[in-house]
Motif scaffolding. Structure first.
Motif, PDB file in Angstrom:
ATOM      1  N   ASN A  83      54.894  47.379  41.141  1.00  0.00           N
ATOM      2  CA  ASN A  83      55.099  46.800  39.822  1.00  0.00           C
ATOM      3  C   ASN A  83      56.189  47.571  39.096  1.00  0.00           C
ATOM      4  O   ASN A  83      56.130  48.802  39.005  1.00  0.00           O
ATOM      5  CB  ASN A  83      53.799  46.820  39.016  1.00  0.00           C
ATOM      6  CG  ASN A  83      52.788  45.819  39.522  1.00  0.00           C
ATOM      7  OD1 ASN A  83      53.149  44.788  40.099  1.00  0.00           O
ATOM      8  ND2 ASN A  83      51.508  46.102  39.330  1.00  0.00           N
ATOM      9  N   VAL A 110      51.449  46.313  31.811  1.00  0.00           N
ATOM     10  CA  VAL A 110      51.744  46.346  33.251  1.00  0.00           C
ATOM     11  C   VAL A 110      51.164  47.607  33.881  1.00  0.00           C
ATOM     12  O   VAL A 110      50.541  47.558  34.957  1.00  0.00           O
ATOM     13  CB  VAL A 110      53.264  46.269  33.494  1.00  0.00           C
ATOM     14  CG1 VAL A 110      53.591  46.537  34.967  1.00  0.00           C
ATOM     15  CG2 VAL A 110      53.808  44.906  33.075  1.00  0.00           C
ATOM     16  N   ASN A 158      56.939  43.107  41.836  1.00  0.00           N
ATOM     17  CA  ASN A 158      56.830  42.365  40.580  1.00  0.00           C
ATOM     18  C   ASN A 158      57.870  42.918  39.609  1.00  0.00           C
ATOM     19  O   ASN A 158      57.614  43.871  38.857  1.00  0.00           O
ATOM     20  CB  ASN A 158      55.418  42.517  39.999  1.00  0.00           C
ATOM     21  CG  ASN A 158      54.416  41.586  40.643  1.00  0.00           C
ATOM     22  OD1 ASN A 158      54.670  40.391  40.793  1.00  0.00           O
ATOM     23  ND2 ASN A 158      53.272  42.124  41.028  1.00  0.00           N
ATOM     24  N   THR A 214      53.204  38.918  36.012  1.00  0.00           N
ATOM     25  CA  THR A 214      52.761  39.845  37.065  1.00  0.00           C
ATOM     26  C   THR A 214      51.359  39.486  37.539  1.00  0.00           C
ATOM     27  O   THR A 214      51.060  39.522  38.735  1.00  0.00           O
ATOM     28  CB  THR A 214      52.804  41.291  36.537  1.00  0.00           C
ATOM     29  OG1 THR A 214      54.165  41.650  36.254  1.00  0.00           O
ATOM     30  CG2 THR A 214      52.234  42.271  37.552  1.00  0.00           C
TER      31      THR A 214
END
Length: 252
Positions: free
Chosen positions: A134, A157, A82, A112
């Motif tokens: 991520n 995130v 991501n 995401t």
């Protein structure tokens, strides 16, 4: 493609860290599904990578685009990177542009979320080898003046990743975060400053050896290719010249 081919999906693959990661995964033998908004840039990358890659025009803020990405990726996905995101503006919170903050949150956090939700069944189906990387930032745990909207998004995130790791502890999917510091790419700072090249170049002026996209790509692929029982929760990668987000060596 054979039944033993490993599939990787990379968002934000049209330039910078995403493009470098796609190239590195392809070199490791993955079938790489390259996703980004700019179809023409993707087609150039896929032409370079040949049979190892496929392009999907995808805006991660669009449910329809993400559904199409999941369809192209297929029933088994071994690696999801991501990477789509980015920073916009450098104003103090008191002068923050709500629209820019919204755009950063929509792309970095909700993008995401969309992609992870759509591809999670395929990651679970990957014979215990599924891993999500991520792409966070040192801005995900350090505040700095002018970075409010971006630091909020990257904190999101990081926390989403930690939460997902807790919730999927009984599932065969690893959740990892790479947190780069100063990375000099062709577009990150240029985008942040609305195309102002002079301001973008000033970010890296005098810094001896900022990271480049390939440095982060190497870290991502290393994380993604550890044995299935190894989870690299968080990998922070900065240039030697950067002691902290706000503390950088600059030569005269």
């Amino acid at each position: 493609m054979t039944d033993t081919t490993r599939t990787a999906v990379v968002t934000g693959a049209s330039s910078g860290i995403g493009a470098a990661t796609a190239r590195t995964l392809a070199a490791e033998g993955f079938r790489v599904v390259c996703a980004a908004r700019r179809a023409e840039r993707l087609e150039s990358l896929v032409a370079e990578l040949g049979d190892a890659a496929v392009a999907v025009a995808c805006d991660v803020t669009s449910d329809e685009d993400v559904a199409r990405l999941a369809e192209v990726a297929g029933g088994r996905v071994h690696v999801l990177v991501n990477n789509a995101g980015g920073a916009l503006g450098l104003e103090p919170v008191a002068q923050g542009d709500v629209a820019l903050w919204q755009q950063m949150y929509d792309t970095n956090v909700l993008g995401t979320l969309r992609v992870t939700k759509a591809l999670l069944p395929a990651l679970v189906a990957a014979d215990g080898e599924g891993v999500i990387v991520n792409v966070g930032s040192v801005a995900g745990f350090t505040a700095y003046e002018g970075g409010g909207g971006y630091t909020v998004a990257k904190h999101g995130v990081h926390v989403m990743s930690e939460t997902l790791r807790l919730e999927l502890v009984d599932q065969p999917v690893r959740i990892t975060v790479v947190a780069p510091g100063m990375v000099q790419t062709e577009e990150f700072s240029l985008t942040r400053f609305g195309g102002d090249k002079e301001r973008a170049d000033a970010v890296y002026a005098g810094v001896p050896g900022p990271l480049v996209a390939q440095d982060v790509a190497d870290a991502i692929v290393w994380m993604a290719t550890r044995p299935a029982h190894v989870n690299v929760d968080l990998l922070v990668i900065k240039p030697r010249a950067q002691a902290a987000a706000h503390k950088v060596q600059r030569l005269p």
